[in-house]
Design an enzyme around this catalytic site. Structure first.
Site, PDB file in Angstrom:
ATOM      1  CG  ASN A 116      22.798   2.746 -37.351  1.00 24.06           C
ATOM      2  OD1 ASN A 116      22.469   3.437 -38.191  1.00 24.06           O
ATOM      3  ND2 ASN A 116      22.526   1.330 -36.893  1.00 24.06           N
ATOM      4  CG  ASP A 117      20.457   4.939 -33.768  1.00 25.56           C
ATOM      5  OD1 ASP A 117      19.907   4.208 -34.611  1.00 25.56           O
ATOM      6  OD2 ASP A 117      20.265   4.437 -32.618  1.00 25.56           O
ATOM      7  CB  VAL A 118      24.744  10.007 -34.332  1.00 25.94           C
ATOM      8  CG1 VAL A 118      24.709   9.560 -33.041  1.00 25.94           C
ATOM      9  CG2 VAL A 118      26.235   9.201 -35.049  1.00 25.94           C
TER      10      VAL A 118
END
Lengths: 103, 467
Positions: B395-397
């Site tokens: 997700n965040d990456v």
């Protein structure tokens, strides 16, 4: 004046940090997990200290407070040595190249 | 019985074999050989220790028995552990190294004559300092790793635990360890020695509880490093070259890994250690944007259709894949795609998962050849020329905000340029934000199709639809 042996050990220590620095940077990122498990296994060479402590008991009292700590440390370190090397081996066996599995 | 000089040379040999063990890991081809070097080094160190003590009384029998018990437990764990549980296994192993260091230090303190360090109450000053540092670092490693283990295992919540005055308390405890060691050197008091160890256990716990789940790659690397420094401290006490070399190697290895992980998150080591990331900024940010923007969502059929008509697909795995154990299903999906002459590669962000290299091991377990798996910097330019990005459990990456919004907490973090693909398939259970507590802009892009489901279930459904 003579050099304290501590200085020699310190030299080994510092040079090893440099060796470690360059060797670890050359480790491929995909093997970072095996790197951690194998460093785990080798740092359990601390077992040599545990063995010395455990064998320090006399034949009349094999188990004294000091040697008991040694014996427990042997178990802990042995779990790590066997577990660490074997799990690393298991992981490394899984890394295969493309051509290995085709045909 | 062999002389101390000869023993020292053998310890040096085993130290060199350990260096070669790490050196082997520079490529998967040489890595297996490297592991054998490591095993050989260990055998030499243990055998030489027996020979140099030369005590072949009944004690030795017990040593062998205890060694076998430990070895059997270790071997059993190594064969049984699933690959997805690797992060907690490594954390658990770190705790054992730490505790072993503490115990060896205690044994040396109680019986210094056995180690040639002087007598009880009159231990050589240098040895006393070395063993207390070894014991303190070992104790911190032990209790810190236990907390990391509990968090990774899910027994303890992965959320950061913070309270006011936490950092000041840590600082006071840290300083008090040094003060106590100073007094220990003056009066050799057993009570002070025990107090140092107890406080160190406490510091280890306090150090790790404020650090959240996704910062675990840094924590594990850091504890790896600590276990090395503890071993080195004991190595100085025992005047043992193998232990000093190994401690230095492991210490620097863990430090480098921590550095790589911090860099991959664009966070400073200090900010990770202080912890609390993702705890406070999560609430306000997600609410405002959630219902405003439209999201396109699809099902397995749509996803299969998109991928069948693509000529190249990049797979972006993350922690979610590990949780769902979706790696085998994923491999099956890729096999089907490859049969249709679609080029498939994998893109791995350095902090994907819960420890360095976590994703690579899981993919290797699922028989994905390692030359199809690429690191961030090697593959990031390929997204622009690819048809489909299949994001599974990451997700965040992948969040483009890291490149565009300077106010975002993850701004400046290197991310995978997933949005440059013609279309993005995003497997996720819900729209909830990731660990950083921020919304992922990628969800709302025109070329993104959200696939709301469990990663494994969705992948299996796609496999069915590919036939």
């Amino acid at each position: 004046m003579e050099i304290d042996p501590f200085i020699f050990r310190l030299s080994i220590f510092i040079l090893s940090i440099f060796v470690g620095y360059y060797v670890v940077w050359s480790v491929t990122p995909s093997l970072h997990t095996p790197l951690m498990s194998v460093t785990n296994a080798i740092s359990s060479v601390i077992i040599v200290g545990a063995i010395i402590a455990a064998l320090a008991g006399t034949s009349e009292s094999i188990f004294n407070t000091s040697s008991i700590f040694g014996f427990i440390a042997i178990i802990l370190a042995a779990i790590n040595i066997f577990g660490g090397f074997l799990v690393t081996h298991r992981m490394l066996q899984m890394y295969k190249k493309k051509k290995d599995k085709k045909k | 019985m062999i002389s101390a000089n000869l023993a020292a040379i053998f310890y040096l040999v085993s130290g060199i074999l350990f260096i070669l063990a790490l050196r082997g890991l520079s490529s998967p081809d040489t890595s297996r050989q490297g592991n054998y070097f490591g095993i050989a080094g260990m055998i030499i160190a243990i055998v030489v220790t027996f020979l140099s003590i030369g005590n072949f009384s009944t004690s030795l029998v017990y040593v062998i028995i205890f060694l076998t018990i430990g070895g059997a437990i270790g071997a059993y764990i190594a064969y049984k552990i699933p690959m997805t549980a690797m992060p907690e296994l490594v954390a658990g192993f770190h705790s054992l190294v730490g505790l072993a260091a503490v115990f060896v230090a205690i044994a040396a303190f109680l019986n210094p004559a056995a180690f040639n360090l002087g007598n009880v109450g009159d231990i050589k000053l240098a040895s006393l300092i070395e063993m207390s540092i070894g014991a303190a670092v070992g104790a911190i490693t032990f209790s810190g790793s236990i907390i990391a283990f509990l968090k990774l295992r899910g027994i303890m919540s992965g959320a950061p635990i913070t309270f006011s005055g936490q950092h000041i308390l840590n600082l006071i405890l840290g300083v008090s360890i040094f003060v106590l060691i100073f007094y220990l050197c003056k009066n050799q008091s057993t009570n002070i020695f025990w107090t140092v160890i107890t406080i160190s256990f406490l510091v280890g716990i306090l150090l790790i509880i404020p650090i959240g789940g996704a910062d675990m790659p840094v924590v594990i690397s850091m504890l790896n490093s600590y276990s090395g420094w503890a071993a080195a401290g004991i190595g100085f006490t025992l005047e043992n070259t193998a232990l000093i070399i190994t401690g230095a190697l492991v210490g620097s290895s863990g430090a480098i890994l921590s550095y790589i992980m911090c860099k991959a998150m664009n966070r400073s080591f200090v900010s990770v250690i202080l912890g609390g990331f993702g705890a406070e900024n999560s609430t306000d940010n997600k609410k405002e944007s959630k219902d405003q923007k439209p999201v396109k969502s699809g099902n397995a059929e749509d996803a299969a259709f998109l991928m069948k008509n693509a000529s190249s697909v990049i797979i972006v795995p993350g922690y979610g894949m590990a949780v769902a154990q979706a790696q085998h299903a994923l491999r099956e999906m890729v096999d089907k795609l490859k049969k249709n002459d679609i080029k498939v590669t994998y893109a791995i962000h350095p902090v994907a998962g819960r420890m360095p290299g976590h994703m690579n091991v899981l993919l290797a377990e699922a028989n994905v050849p390692y030359d199809e798996v690429f690191e961030l910097e090697d593959i990031n330019n390929d997204f622009a020329n690819s048809d489909v990005a299949f994001v599974i459990g990451a997700n965040d990456v992948t969040n483009p905000v890291a490149k565009t919004d300077p106010k975002s907490p993850i701004f400046g973090m290197p991310v995978l340029d997933v949005e440059k693909c013609k279309s993005v398939l995003f497997v996720k259970r819900s729209l909830s934000p990731g660990y950083a507590g921020i919304d992922n802009e990628l969800f709302y892009k025109d070329n993104t199709l959200m696939l709301f489901a469990d990663a494994k279930k969705m992948t299996e459904d796609i496999v069915k639809n590919l036939d």
